[in-house]
Design an enzyme around this catalytic site. Sequence first.
Site, PDB file in Angstrom:
ATOM      1  N   GLY A   1       0.808  -1.224   0.000  1.00 37.26           N
ATOM      2  CA  GLY A   1       0.000   0.000   0.000  1.00 37.26           C
ATOM      3  C   GLY A   1       0.839   1.271   0.000  1.00 37.26           C
ATOM      4  O   GLY A   1       2.052   1.235   0.206  1.00 37.26           O
TER       5      GLY A   1
ATOM      6  N   ASP B   1       0.764   7.763 -10.933  1.00 35.13           N
ATOM      7  CA  ASP B   1      -0.217   7.531 -12.002  1.00 35.13           C
ATOM      8  C   ASP B   1      -1.150   8.718 -12.212  1.00 35.13           C
ATOM      9  O   ASP B   1      -2.336   8.545 -12.428  1.00 35.13           O
ATOM     10  CB  ASP B   1      -1.036   6.265 -11.693  1.00 35.13           C
ATOM     11  CG  ASP B   1      -1.863   6.394 -10.410  1.00 35.13           C
ATOM     12  OD1 ASP B   1      -1.672   7.371  -9.669  1.00 35.13           O
ATOM     13  OD2 ASP B   1      -2.709   5.514 -10.169  1.00 35.13           O
TER      14      ASP B   1
ATOM     15  N   HIS C   1       7.174   9.197 -58.708  1.00 32.78           N
ATOM     16  CA  HIS C   1       6.315   8.005 -58.689  1.00 32.78           C
ATOM     17  C   HIS C   1       7.116   6.713 -58.544  1.00 32.78           C
ATOM     18  O   HIS C   1       8.136   6.542 -59.206  1.00 32.78           O
ATOM     19  CB  HIS C   1       5.491   7.871 -59.979  1.00 32.78           C
ATOM     20  CG  HIS C   1       5.461   9.085 -60.837  1.00 32.78           C
ATOM     21  ND1 HIS C   1       4.371   9.922 -60.868  1.00 32.78           N
ATOM     22  CD2 HIS C   1       6.369   9.614 -61.683  1.00 32.78           C
ATOM     23  CE1 HIS C   1       4.618  10.916 -61.715  1.00 32.78           C
ATOM     24  NE2 HIS C   1       5.817  10.755 -62.219  1.00 32.78           N
TER      25      HIS C   1
ATOM     26  N   ASN D   1      20.693  -1.790 -53.787  1.00 32.03           N
ATOM     27  CA  ASN D   1      21.783  -1.417 -52.872  1.00 32.03           C
ATOM     28  C   ASN D   1      22.212  -2.548 -51.948  1.00 32.03           C
ATOM     29  O   ASN D   1      23.087  -2.374 -51.131  1.00 32.03           O
ATOM     30  CB  ASN D   1      21.340  -0.213 -52.025  1.00 32.03           C
ATOM     31  CG  ASN D   1      20.128  -0.529 -51.170  1.00 32.03           C
ATOM     32  OD1 ASN D   1      19.329  -1.394 -51.517  1.00 32.03           O
ATOM     33  ND2 ASN D   1      19.985   0.166 -50.051  1.00 32.03           N
TER      34      ASN D   1
HETATM   35  C1  UD1 Z   1      -4.920   6.574  -4.141  1.00 33.39           C
HETATM   36  C2  UD1 Z   1      -5.369   7.158  -2.805  1.00 33.39           C
HETATM   37  C3  UD1 Z   1      -6.745   7.775  -2.966  1.00 33.39           C
HETATM   38  C4  UD1 Z   1      -6.705   8.849  -4.035  1.00 33.39           C
HETATM   39  C5  UD1 Z   1      -6.189   8.257  -5.337  1.00 33.39           C
HETATM   40  C6  UD1 Z   1      -5.949   9.372  -6.335  1.00 33.39           C
HETATM   41  C7  UD1 Z   1      -4.381   5.694  -1.134  1.00 33.39           C
HETATM   42  C8  UD1 Z   1      -4.593   4.652  -0.113  1.00 33.39           C
HETATM   43  N1  UD1 Z   1      -5.432   6.090  -1.809  1.00 33.39           N
HETATM   44  O1  UD1 Z   1      -5.789   5.512  -4.463  1.00 33.39           O
HETATM   45  O2  UD1 Z   1      -7.154   8.376  -1.719  1.00 33.39           O
HETATM   46  O3  UD1 Z   1      -7.999   9.389  -4.212  1.00 33.39           O
HETATM   47  O4  UD1 Z   1      -4.915   7.595  -5.132  1.00 33.39           O
HETATM   48  O5  UD1 Z   1      -5.655   8.873  -7.588  1.00 33.39           O
HETATM   49  O6  UD1 Z   1      -3.267   6.150  -1.275  1.00 33.39           O
HETATM   50  N2  UD1 Z   1       1.919   2.226  -4.983  1.00 33.39           N
HETATM   51  C9  UD1 Z   1       3.128   1.848  -4.470  1.00 33.39           C
HETATM   52  N3  UD1 Z   1       3.166   0.807  -3.598  1.00 33.39           N
HETATM   53  C10 UD1 Z   1       2.061   0.149  -3.192  1.00 33.39           C
HETATM   54  C11 UD1 Z   1       0.805   0.551  -3.698  1.00 33.39           C
HETATM   55  C12 UD1 Z   1       0.778   1.601  -4.605  1.00 33.39           C
HETATM   56  O7  UD1 Z   1       4.168   2.407  -4.805  1.00 33.39           O
HETATM   57  O8  UD1 Z   1       2.177  -0.790  -2.374  1.00 33.39           O
HETATM   58  C13 UD1 Z   1       1.878   3.337  -5.972  1.00 33.39           C
HETATM   59  C14 UD1 Z   1       1.211   2.947  -7.285  1.00 33.39           C
HETATM   60  O9  UD1 Z   1       2.170   2.455  -8.231  1.00 33.39           O
HETATM   61  C15 UD1 Z   1       0.572   4.268  -7.736  1.00 33.39           C
HETATM   62  C16 UD1 Z   1       0.361   5.036  -6.448  1.00 33.39           C
HETATM   63  O10 UD1 Z   1       1.101   4.383  -5.439  1.00 33.39           O
HETATM   64  O11 UD1 Z   1       1.422   4.987  -8.600  1.00 33.39           O
HETATM   65  C17 UD1 Z   1      -1.131   5.069  -6.041  1.00 33.39           C
HETATM   66  O12 UD1 Z   1      -1.572   3.745  -5.868  1.00 33.39           O
HETATM   67  P1  UD1 Z   1      -3.005   3.263  -6.376  1.00 33.39           P
HETATM   68  O13 UD1 Z   1      -3.147   1.831  -6.054  1.00 33.39           O
HETATM   69  O14 UD1 Z   1      -3.212   3.687  -7.766  1.00 33.39           O
HETATM   70  O15 UD1 Z   1      -3.948   4.132  -5.413  1.00 33.39           O
HETATM   71  P2  UD1 Z   1      -5.491   4.441  -5.632  1.00 33.39           P
HETATM   72  O16 UD1 Z   1      -6.283   3.236  -5.347  1.00 33.39           O
HETATM   73  O17 UD1 Z   1      -5.692   5.092  -6.938  1.00 33.39           O
HETATM   74 CA    CA Z   2      -4.403   5.384  -8.736  1.00 34.42          CA
END
Ligand code: UD1
Ligand code: CA
Length: 481
Positions: free
Chosen positions: A83, A106, A366, A389
Site C-alpha cells: 500500500g 499515475d 512516382h 543497394n
Molecule cells: C490513491 C489514494 C486515494 C486517491 C487516489 C488518487 C491511497 C490509499 N489512496 O488511491 O485516496 O484518491 O490515489 O488517484 O493512497 N503504490 C506503491 N506501492 C504500493 C501501492 C501503490 O508504490 O504498495 C503506488 C502505485 O504504483 C501508484 C500510487 O502508489 O502509482 C497510487 O496507488 P493506487 O493503487 O493507484 O492508489 P489508488 O487506489 O488510486
Molecule cells: Ca491510482
Amino acid sequence: MTKQTIQGIVLAAGKSSRFKTDGTKLQYTLCGQEMIMFPVKLLNQLTIPTSIVIGHKKELVMSVVNAYNLPNISFIEQKEQKGTGHALKITQSSWNSDHILVMNGDMPLVSIDIVEQLIDTHLSLSADISFVKAHNQDPMIKGYGRVIKKGSSVTIKEERDLPADALDICCVNAGIYIFKRSFLDIAINHLTSSSVTGEWYITDLINFANAHKYSVETVDAPFDKIRGVNTLKELWEAEYIKRAELIAHWMNNGVQFSAAPHIQIDIDVTIGSGSLIGPGMIIKKGTSIGHNCRLEAYSTITASTIGDNVIILPYSVINESHIEAHATIGPMAHLRGQVHVGEYSHVGSFVEATKTTFGAHSKAKHLAYLGNADIGSQVNIGAGVITANYNGVSKSKTTIKDGAHIGALNALIAPITIGENAITAAGSTITDSIADNGFAIARTYQITKNDYATQLRAKFTAEKEQTTPSAPIKPAPTEAL
Ligand code: UD1
Ligand code: CA
C-alpha cells in the site's frame, strides 16, 4: 521560498492490477510520454531531488526513467506492495529535507502550478500536512479517497472502506501531499494496515494529523488535472484530455486544425504558426513542423524536422527525416529513416526512401525505391527506379549528381555513380558508373514484325481448337409417334 528544503517521492511500485496486462501501467505512454515521467519531470522542473519507489516491474520503471537522463533522481525498492502508506514508510531512511513532497506515479495530467500552489500554501501557513483535493462531479468515476470536512476537521476515507450511503461525497483526494518532516517522523510510526483490506494507506496520515490536532491544509485543483489512471479506459480518457490540451495550445499559437478530434499530437512536438493540420494526422514525439506547412491528411510523422512551407500529401509515413522548406512529400510516400529532402524537392506517390539525401529541386514523383543514395539537386528520378543497394550481405551507395535524369524503370546496381547532367535510358539496368554529361542505355534491342500479330492470333486460335475437346453431339429431338 525554501524549495531547497523539499525532497520529492514518487510512488511507482504498485502492481497495476486494474490494468489487467502483464506490465506496469507506469510504462504506458500518453501523448508519447510514459506515465511515470509526468510527475518525475514535473518535480525535476521544480528542481526538487526525487526518489522513486519501485517494486513491481522495477527494472522496467528504472530503464524508462533512466532513458531521460534527469539529474537528482534515485530509486528505492519496496519489496512487498503493501500500500501507499507502506511505500512512503520504506523511504524513511532517505528523508533529509525539511519537507517531503509525495506524488502518486499515475497522475499524468497534473500541472506544475498545482504543485507550486500546494508548496506555497504549505510553507506560508507552516502546515504539518497539505494535500490537493478536487471536486468529482461524475458519480460513475470511481476509486478515489473521499475528503470529509467537518468544521476544522479534515479526514480521508478510502472508497473501499466507505459505507454505500457515503459514496456520493464528491470531494476527492488527488494523491499529492507535502509533509513537514518533523510531523512525518512521528506520524509514520503510527501508521497501521486497514482492517478491511490489509493495506497501509498514506491517507491515514491525514487522519492521524486530524486526530492529534496537527495542522492540515488543502488546495483545490480541477478534477481533470488530478485524474488518476488505474485502468486502460482511464488511460484513454486521460490521453484524450492531454491531447485536447496540446491541440488547444497550438491553436492558440496560430496553427489550424481542420478536424481536431481526429488528430494525435505528442508532447515533444512543435508546430509553426500558419500551418494547417488535416484530419487523421499523427505527429509523434521529437517532430518539429515549420511555419505555413500544409499537412493534408492521414500521415504519420515521427521524430522528424519539417521546414517552412512544406506540403505533406495524404497517407505518407515520415520517420526520423529532415524535409527542407517548400518541399512536397506524398501522397503515399514512405521515408523510412535518415532521409533528407532538399528545398523545393518532391518525393511523390509510392516512393520509398531510406538513408537517402536529395538536393534542392529534385524529383522522384512516382514508384521508386531509393536506399543509401546521395542524390544531387535538379535531379529527376523516373517512375519505377530502383537502387539495388543490397547484395544480401552489405549495403552499397548510389550517387546521382546534380542535373542527372534517370529514365523510368531503371535498376541502378550499387555501388555506382551517375555523373552530373547524365541521362540514362528508360528500362535500363545500369551496372557501370556514368561520367558527367554521359548517356547510358542498357536494354535489349526491339524486334518489330509488321502484321505478325494477326498471324500469331490465328496460330493461337488453331492451337486452342486442337486442344479443346469437342462438345458432345446432342441427339435430335424425336418426334412424337
Ligand atoms: C490513491 C489514494 C486515494 C486517491 C487516489 C488518487 C491511497 C490509499 N489512496 O488511491 O485516496 O484518491 O490515489 O488517484 O493512497 N503504490 C506503491 N506501492 C504500493 C501501492 C501503490 O508504490 O504498495 C503506488 C502505485 O504504483 C501508484 C500510487 O502508489 O502509482 C497510487 O496507488 P493506487 O493503487 O493507484 O492508489 P489508488 O487506489 O488510486
Ligand atoms: Ca491510482
